[in-house]
Write an enzyme that holds these catalytic residues in place. Structure first.
Site, mmCIF file in Angstrom:
data_model
loop_
_atom_site.group_PDB
_atom_site.id
_atom_site.type_symbol
_atom_site.label_atom_id
_atom_site.label_comp_id
_atom_site.label_asym_id
_atom_site.label_seq_id
_atom_site.Cartn_x
_atom_site.Cartn_y
_atom_site.Cartn_z
ATOM 1 N N SER A 126 42.957 33.235 42.915
ATOM 2 C CA SER A 126 43.351 34.640 42.164
ATOM 3 C C SER A 126 44.155 35.201 43.341
ATOM 4 O O SER A 126 43.485 35.347 44.549
ATOM 5 C CB SER A 126 42.303 35.449 41.494
ATOM 6 O OG SER A 126 42.803 36.667 41.238
ATOM 7 N N TYR B 111 33.910 39.305 40.927
ATOM 8 C CA TYR B 111 35.091 38.429 40.496
ATOM 9 C C TYR B 111 36.008 38.185 41.755
ATOM 10 O O TYR B 111 36.203 36.960 42.159
ATOM 11 C CB TYR B 111 36.042 38.909 39.378
ATOM 12 C CG TYR B 111 37.285 38.179 39.238
ATOM 13 C CD1 TYR B 111 37.416 37.076 38.172
ATOM 14 C CD2 TYR B 111 38.297 38.525 39.758
ATOM 15 C CE1 TYR B 111 38.190 36.079 37.819
ATOM 16 C CE2 TYR B 111 39.707 37.430 39.310
ATOM 17 C CZ TYR B 111 39.452 36.247 38.522
ATOM 18 O OH TYR B 111 40.462 35.779 38.085
HETATM 19 P P1 NAP Z 1 40.222 32.842 29.844
HETATM 20 O O1 NAP Z 1 41.044 32.616 28.832
HETATM 21 O O2 NAP Z 1 39.134 33.893 29.588
HETATM 22 O O3 NAP Z 1 39.378 31.173 29.685
HETATM 23 C C1 NAP Z 1 38.398 30.936 30.710
HETATM 24 C C2 NAP Z 1 37.803 29.745 30.232
HETATM 25 O O4 NAP Z 1 36.386 29.533 30.959
HETATM 26 C C3 NAP Z 1 37.210 29.634 28.647
HETATM 27 O O5 NAP Z 1 37.595 28.143 28.214
HETATM 28 C C4 NAP Z 1 35.904 29.954 28.591
HETATM 29 O O6 NAP Z 1 35.105 29.571 27.582
HETATM 30 C C5 NAP Z 1 35.381 29.245 29.954
HETATM 31 N N1 NAP Z 1 34.111 29.881 30.721
HETATM 32 C C6 NAP Z 1 33.908 30.896 31.045
HETATM 33 N N2 NAP Z 1 32.437 31.018 31.112
HETATM 34 C C7 NAP Z 1 31.957 29.951 30.871
HETATM 35 C C8 NAP Z 1 30.663 29.389 31.014
HETATM 36 N N3 NAP Z 1 29.654 29.986 31.305
HETATM 37 N N4 NAP Z 1 30.381 27.952 30.811
HETATM 38 C C9 NAP Z 1 31.540 27.305 30.661
HETATM 39 N N5 NAP Z 1 32.781 27.915 30.354
HETATM 40 C C10 NAP Z 1 32.929 29.092 30.584
HETATM 41 O O7 NAP Z 1 40.635 32.918 31.131
HETATM 42 P P2 NAP Z 1 41.960 32.346 31.785
HETATM 43 O O8 NAP Z 1 43.097 33.502 32.070
HETATM 44 O O9 NAP Z 1 42.742 31.289 31.118
HETATM 45 O O10 NAP Z 1 41.463 31.806 33.282
HETATM 46 C C11 NAP Z 1 41.715 30.453 33.683
HETATM 47 C C12 NAP Z 1 41.306 30.685 35.245
HETATM 48 O O11 NAP Z 1 42.343 31.244 35.931
HETATM 49 C C13 NAP Z 1 40.243 31.575 35.720
HETATM 50 O O12 NAP Z 1 39.547 30.701 36.864
HETATM 51 C C14 NAP Z 1 40.555 32.903 36.143
HETATM 52 O O13 NAP Z 1 39.736 33.442 37.028
HETATM 53 C C15 NAP Z 1 42.071 32.258 36.599
HETATM 54 N N6 NAP Z 1 43.154 33.367 36.690
HETATM 55 C C16 NAP Z 1 43.471 33.816 35.741
HETATM 56 C C17 NAP Z 1 44.809 34.663 35.618
HETATM 57 C C18 NAP Z 1 45.249 35.288 34.293
HETATM 58 O O14 NAP Z 1 46.031 36.401 34.551
HETATM 59 N N7 NAP Z 1 44.925 34.949 33.399
HETATM 60 C C19 NAP Z 1 45.165 35.332 36.882
HETATM 61 C C20 NAP Z 1 44.534 34.795 37.986
HETATM 62 C C21 NAP Z 1 43.394 33.907 38.009
HETATM 63 P P3 NAP Z 1 34.997 30.254 26.266
HETATM 64 O O15 NAP Z 1 36.275 29.865 25.572
HETATM 65 O O16 NAP Z 1 33.801 29.866 25.576
HETATM 66 O O17 NAP Z 1 34.935 31.776 26.542
#
Ligand code: NAP
Length: 248
Positions: free
Chosen positions: A156, A169
């Site tokens: 990130s 985080y």
């Molecule tokens: P998201 O929509 O919240 O998806 C997160 C995923 O992780 C979901 O499938 C969630 O499962 C799973 N997860 C969370 N806790 C878990 C656990 N205890 N055991 C198993 N699975 C778990 O987030 P996203 O935005 O797609 O993020 C994906 C990655 O990109 C992350 O590493 C995040 O830090 C990174 N990121 C995102 C952004 C952004 O702007 N979106 C920016 C920078 C970095 P559930 O469906 O069950 O909740």
């Protein structure tokens, strides 16, 4: 060429077995669907069976896609046996792993370090960093059986430059960059490559939780930011390791 500008053929991941953590939602879900469209055999990891089954059905609806597998495991509570059992299932079903994408993460709460709750700190560090370490450890033997294996960690912007109130985080993402570099150096003379991707602002539930007031329509959708992932998982990134790339 920047990985985010990568252009690829429609079967670029043909036959590659790719495990994606957090494939039930957001970027992980979109990547799983896209990788399957490109010919990968995807293993959908997550903690919510119902959501994973929805992704499973969506993959099956893609014409010509290989039947995915589901790996249900809550990273917050999984113990060594759970990780070993997952690796054992992969060994029996596929006998190798070509790609491992560490994508699952939680945001925690936005507090100053002075006020940050200790239990929440541990939980965020555990799910975002320690679980990726544990998953990597059990998957390494399977990755080493592949001809052209690749590990992708998800970082990130706040994992590269500290930002106030991003707490555990941000620190977990600094740790992720570090884990990725250490692992990459340990395998520098092997075919295994290890890299990080920073997705950048993307329209997902996590982003909404972090920035509830912003205009979501101005954000990229998960399916718009996948070129760098495809590049790092596919054959054209052979020899590219220890990098940290921006998906946008
Ligand atoms: P998201 O929509 O919240 O998806 C997160 C995923 O992780 C979901 O499938 C969630 O499962 C799973 N997860 C969370 N806790 C878990 C656990 N205890 N055991 C198993 N699975 C778990 O987030 P996203 O935005 O797609 O993020 C994906 C990655 O990109 C992350 O590493 C995040 O830090 C990174 N990121 C995102 C952004 C952004 O702007 N979106 C920016 C920078 C970095 P559930 O469906 O069950 O909740």
């Amino acid at each position: 060429m920047e990985p985010r500008e990568y252009e690829y053929s429609s079967n670029i991941l043909d036959g590659r077995i790719v495990l994606i953590t957090g494939a039930s939602d957001g970027i992980g879900r979109a990547l799983a669907l896209h990788a399957a469209t490109l010919g990968a055999q995807v293993v959908l990891h997550g903690r919510n069976t119902k959501k994973l089954e929805d992704v499973y059905d969506a993959v099956l609806a893609v014409e010509g896609a290989r039947r995915p597998s589901i790996a249900v495991m809550d990273l917050a509570v999984a113990d060594g046996d759970a990780y070993r059992s997952l690796a054992e299932s992969l060994t029996q079903e596929f006998g190798r792993l070509d790609g491992l994408v560490h994508n699952a993460s939680i945001l925690g709460e936005r507090y100053a370090i002075e006020q940050y709750d200790g239990a929440l700190w541990q939980q965020v560090m555990h799910v975002n960093l320690t679980a990726a370490f544990a998953m990597t450890q059990v998957c390494l033997p399977l990755l080493k059986l592949a001809e052209d294996p690749s590990i992708v960690f998800t970082s990130s912007g706040v994992g590269r430059t500290g930002k106030a109130f991003w707490g555990a985080y941000a620190v977990s993402k600094f740790g992720t960059e570090g884990l990725s570099q250490v692992l990459a150096e340990e395998h520098r003379h092997s075919s295994l490559r290890v890299n990080c991707i920073n997705p950048g602002p993307t329209r997902t539930g996590m982003r909404l939780a972090a920035y509830p007031a912003e205009n979501r329509d101005e954000l990229k959708r998960p399916e718009d930011i996948l070129a760098a992932y495809v590049y790092l998982l596919g054959p054209d990134s052979r020899g590219v390791t220890a990098g940290s790339f921006d998906a946008q």
